[in-house]
Design a protein around this motif. Structure first.
Motif, PDB file in Angstrom:
ATOM      1  N   LYS A  89       0.848  -1.196   0.000  1.00  0.00           N
ATOM      2  CA  LYS A  89       0.000   0.000   0.000  1.00  0.00           C
ATOM      3  C   LYS A  89       0.878   1.238   0.000  1.00  0.00           C
ATOM      4  N   ARG A  90       0.383   2.281  -0.644  1.00  0.00           N
ATOM      5  CA  ARG A  90       1.059   3.564  -0.569  1.00  0.00           C
ATOM      6  C   ARG A  90       0.440   4.330   0.583  1.00  0.00           C
ATOM      7  N   VAL A  91       1.310   4.850   1.459  1.00  0.00           N
ATOM      8  CA  VAL A  91       0.827   5.477   2.692  1.00  0.00           C
ATOM      9  C   VAL A  91       1.403   6.883   2.796  1.00  0.00           C
ATOM     10  N   GLN A  92       0.548   7.860   3.108  1.00  0.00           N
ATOM     11  CA  GLN A  92       1.027   9.217   3.375  1.00  0.00           C
ATOM     12  C   GLN A  92       0.666   9.552   4.815  1.00  0.00           C
ATOM     13  N   ARG A  93       1.658  10.001   5.574  1.00  0.00           N
ATOM     14  CA  ARG A  93       1.535  10.083   7.032  1.00  0.00           C
ATOM     15  C   ARG A  93       1.089   8.706   7.510  1.00  0.00           C
TER      16      ARG A  93
END
Ligand code: C5P
Length: 220
Positions: A141-145
């Motif tokens: 998964k791509r995670v931001q914060r």
């Protein structure tokens, strides 16, 4: 096909928590560097080797090559601040008439010889580069914060290892003025080159932690 190997060993390897660079931590009775160097030296697919050592570790790298009787080492040069810089310095030592360059991480000491012909074969069929890879078992998964922003389709994802093989002039021009990258193939891809994936090997694990070192030592 004349293949030169560039063995990049100039990283610091701080996560290992040793007082020396990763390539010089002990693996069995020898520095880690000895294992990939011996395997490249023994390979019938490799004509010559350039070793890229950390600053001030050039002499120990040469001594290591002598200790294992490596006969194909053509140069030992000082690496740069990033992996790309280290590769660039190493590739600069490869002669213009070399057909193929194999770039290998010293941090992946257990290089099964059968991986090398798997990489060279597609270059003979017109690919610019070939990399060993393993399909991913986990979902990525791509995670931001701390928020998931995307789940990537797993059937398209591969964990890519080294050695990575390239048609020499293609790698040279991809390295020209390139920014940073975690592998060489991404530079060739960005320059418009065609790169294929061949089956990699679990034993090509990159040593990052003490536990990795333990695991790798069981495969010697
Ligand atoms: O840092 P990373 O684990 O991605 O390093 C992969 C390989 O690149 C290692 O073998 C390391 O020695 C090498 N490297 C290098 N010069 C650097 C950084 C990494 O030769 N400045």
């Amino acid at each position: 096909m004349s293949a030169w190997a560039v063995l990049v060993a100039a990283g610091r390897g701080e996560r290992l928590g040793d007082d020396r660079p990763k390539a010089f931590v002990r693996l069995g009775d020898l520095p880690l560097l000895a294992e990939p160097l011996r395997r490249l030296d023994d390979s019938e697919w490799v004509d010559a080797i350039v070793v890229v050592a950390p600053p001030e570790w050039e002499e120990p790298a040469i001594l290591c090559a002598e200790e294992i009787g490596a006969s194909k080492v053509s140069a030992c040069v000082t690496g740069g601040a990033t992996r790309v810089e280290s590769v660039r310095v190493g590739v600069a030592e490869v002669p213009e008439d070399a057909a193929v360059v194999l770039v290998h991480d010293a941090a992946r000491p257990v290089l099964p010889d059968e991986v090398i012909p798997r990489l060279l074969e597609p270059l003979g069929r017109g690919w610019d580069g070939a990399v060993p890879g393993l399909p991913l078992a986990d979902t990525v998964k791509r995670v931001q914060r701390d928020a998931v922003v995307e789940t990537l389709p797993r059937d398209e994802l591969w964990a890519v290892q080294t050695p990575q093989a390239f048609v020499a002039p293609v790698l040279r021009s991809a390295l020209d003025g390139a920014g940073d990258a975690t592998d060489c193939a991404s530079l060739v891809e960005a320059a418009g080159g065609r790169v294929t994936v061949v089956p990699g090997d679990e034993r090509l694990l990159k040593v990052t932690t003490r536990a990795d070192l333990e695991r790798v030592s069981q495969w010697l």
